[in-house]
Design a protein around this motif. Structure first.
Motif, mmCIF file in Angstrom:
data_model
loop_
_atom_site.group_PDB
_atom_site.id
_atom_site.type_symbol
_atom_site.label_atom_id
_atom_site.label_comp_id
_atom_site.label_asym_id
_atom_site.label_seq_id
_atom_site.Cartn_x
_atom_site.Cartn_y
_atom_site.Cartn_z
ATOM 1 N N MET A 111 6.536 19.531 12.048
ATOM 2 C CA MET A 111 6.500 18.403 11.241
ATOM 3 C C MET A 111 6.035 17.575 11.328
ATOM 4 N N LYS A 112 5.513 16.929 9.942
ATOM 5 C CA LYS A 112 4.391 15.830 9.877
ATOM 6 C C LYS A 112 4.814 14.754 9.355
ATOM 7 N N LEU A 113 4.876 13.430 9.672
ATOM 8 C CA LEU A 113 4.576 12.212 8.937
ATOM 9 C C LEU A 113 3.794 11.729 8.507
ATOM 10 N N TYR A 114 3.626 11.107 7.638
ATOM 11 C CA TYR A 114 2.638 10.056 6.991
ATOM 12 C C TYR A 114 2.541 8.773 6.962
ATOM 13 N N TYR A 115 1.709 8.130 7.112
ATOM 14 C CA TYR A 115 2.074 6.338 7.184
ATOM 15 C C TYR A 115 0.363 6.163 6.262
ATOM 16 N N ILE A 116 1.262 5.704 5.251
ATOM 17 C CA ILE A 116 0.345 5.684 3.646
ATOM 18 C C ILE A 116 0.088 4.077 3.351
ATOM 19 N N THR A 117 -0.739 3.221 3.423
ATOM 20 C CA THR A 117 -0.991 2.137 2.665
ATOM 21 C C THR A 117 -1.176 1.969 1.523
ATOM 22 N N LEU A 118 -0.145 0.818 0.658
ATOM 23 C CA LEU A 118 -0.572 0.743 -0.705
ATOM 24 C C LEU A 118 -0.263 -0.854 -1.165
ATOM 25 N N GLN A 125 6.236 5.448 -7.180
ATOM 26 C CA GLN A 125 5.891 6.434 -8.312
ATOM 27 C C GLN A 125 4.837 7.148 -6.857
ATOM 28 N N ILE A 126 4.321 7.353 -6.343
ATOM 29 C CA ILE A 126 3.885 8.154 -5.309
ATOM 30 C C ILE A 126 4.855 8.850 -4.702
ATOM 31 N N GLY A 127 5.828 8.172 -4.368
ATOM 32 C CA GLY A 127 7.134 8.800 -3.814
ATOM 33 C C GLY A 127 7.323 9.889 -4.654
ATOM 34 N N ARG A 128 8.066 9.621 -5.829
ATOM 35 C CA ARG A 128 9.435 10.033 -6.469
ATOM 36 C C ARG A 128 8.168 11.888 -6.498
ATOM 37 N N ASP A 129 6.726 11.089 -6.821
ATOM 38 C CA ASP A 129 6.103 12.434 -7.454
ATOM 39 C C ASP A 129 5.518 13.459 -6.480
ATOM 40 N N LEU A 130 6.240 12.806 -4.857
ATOM 41 C CA LEU A 130 5.906 13.631 -3.787
ATOM 42 C C LEU A 130 7.271 14.589 -3.468
ATOM 43 N N ARG A 141 -0.966 17.821 3.994
ATOM 44 C CA ARG A 141 -2.112 16.808 4.015
ATOM 45 C C ARG A 141 -2.969 17.186 2.690
ATOM 46 N N ASP A 142 -3.227 17.590 2.304
ATOM 47 C CA ASP A 142 -4.517 17.568 1.225
ATOM 48 C C ASP A 142 -3.244 17.521 -0.107
ATOM 49 N N ASP A 143 -2.724 18.544 -0.227
ATOM 50 C CA ASP A 143 -1.825 17.793 -1.820
ATOM 51 C C ASP A 143 -1.525 16.805 -1.831
ATOM 52 N N ILE A 144 -0.756 16.241 -0.266
ATOM 53 C CA ILE A 144 -0.432 14.874 -0.241
ATOM 54 C C ILE A 144 -0.940 13.235 -0.768
ATOM 55 N N GLU A 145 -2.679 14.288 0.019
ATOM 56 C CA GLU A 145 -3.484 13.153 -0.297
ATOM 57 C C GLU A 145 -4.175 13.041 -1.699
ATOM 58 N N ALA A 158 -3.814 11.130 -7.333
ATOM 59 C CA ALA A 158 -4.104 10.755 -8.866
ATOM 60 C C ALA A 158 -3.017 8.656 -9.210
ATOM 61 N N HIS A 159 -3.180 8.396 -8.030
ATOM 62 C CA HIS A 159 -2.259 6.430 -8.823
ATOM 63 C C HIS A 159 -2.732 6.039 -7.498
ATOM 64 N N ILE A 160 -4.070 5.463 -7.372
ATOM 65 C CA ILE A 160 -4.728 4.934 -7.302
ATOM 66 C C ILE A 160 -6.319 5.106 -6.418
ATOM 67 N N THR A 161 -7.085 4.438 -7.043
ATOM 68 C CA THR A 161 -8.447 4.071 -7.006
ATOM 69 C C THR A 161 -8.668 3.368 -5.853
ATOM 70 N N TYR A 162 -8.402 2.785 -5.287
ATOM 71 C CA TYR A 162 -8.471 1.643 -3.886
ATOM 72 C C TYR A 162 -9.191 2.304 -2.766
ATOM 73 N N THR A 163 -9.624 1.913 -1.555
ATOM 74 C CA THR A 163 -9.339 2.785 -0.200
ATOM 75 C C THR A 163 -8.191 1.573 0.041
ATOM 76 N N ASN A 164 -7.738 2.916 0.816
ATOM 77 C CA ASN A 164 -6.126 2.094 1.410
ATOM 78 C C ASN A 164 -6.294 3.550 2.820
ATOM 79 N N PHE A 165 -5.010 3.528 3.591
ATOM 80 C CA PHE A 165 -4.919 4.278 4.571
ATOM 81 C C PHE A 165 -4.066 5.719 4.874
ATOM 82 N N ILE A 166 -4.577 6.813 5.107
ATOM 83 C CA ILE A 166 -3.312 7.829 4.931
ATOM 84 C C ILE A 166 -3.444 8.261 6.482
ATOM 85 N N ALA A 167 -2.562 7.902 7.548
ATOM 86 C CA ALA A 167 -2.540 8.913 8.853
ATOM 87 C C ALA A 167 -1.652 9.679 9.151
ATOM 88 N N GLU A 168 -2.160 10.763 9.214
ATOM 89 C CA GLU A 168 -0.989 11.670 9.628
ATOM 90 C C GLU A 168 -0.025 12.126 11.315
#
Length: 122
Positions: A13-20, A28-33, A74-78, A83-93
């Protein structure tokens, strides 16, 4: 006594902490996932971020998106986030050490295990 699962299951089981930047991005990202079955559940909430950029300290609002899923996505989530953003953000597993059994049952029913991660015993 409440049922819970320990480390053996939680490695899967994994959690991803993503800043937006905005709640709409998180929605939008949540619905897509969820539509892609890459997550069983997502949560988002506002935070305040203080960071250094171009040698200046900046404070601004941010949104945290938490994604609850199985290991191996992870790769699919990233790709979905990109696909929704173009800026630098944080994604932690993150890997929980225990979770409640009812949630684990729900997760397993909604998000398929990655076959390469499931170990079989004979």
């Amino acid at each position: 006594m409440l049922g819970h699962l320990t480390l053996a299951f939680c490695l899967l089981m994994k959690l991803y902490y993503i800043t937006l930047n905005t709640p709409d991005e998180a929605r939008q990202i949540g619905r897509d996932l969820l539509e892609k079955r890459l997550a069983v559940c997502v949560n988002w909430f506002p935070i305040t971020c203080l960071y250094r950029w171009d040698d200046a300290i900046t404070e601004e609002p941010e949104i945290v998106l938490i994604v609850k899923t199985q290991a191996g996505y992870r790769d699919d989530i990233e790709r979905t986030v990109r696909a929704h953003i173009t800026y630098t953000n944080f994604i932690a597993e993150l890997s929980p050490t225990t979770i409640n059994a009812g949630f684990a049952d729900w997760l397993n029913a909604v998000v398929p295990d990655r076959p390469s991660l499931v170990q079989h015993t004979e």
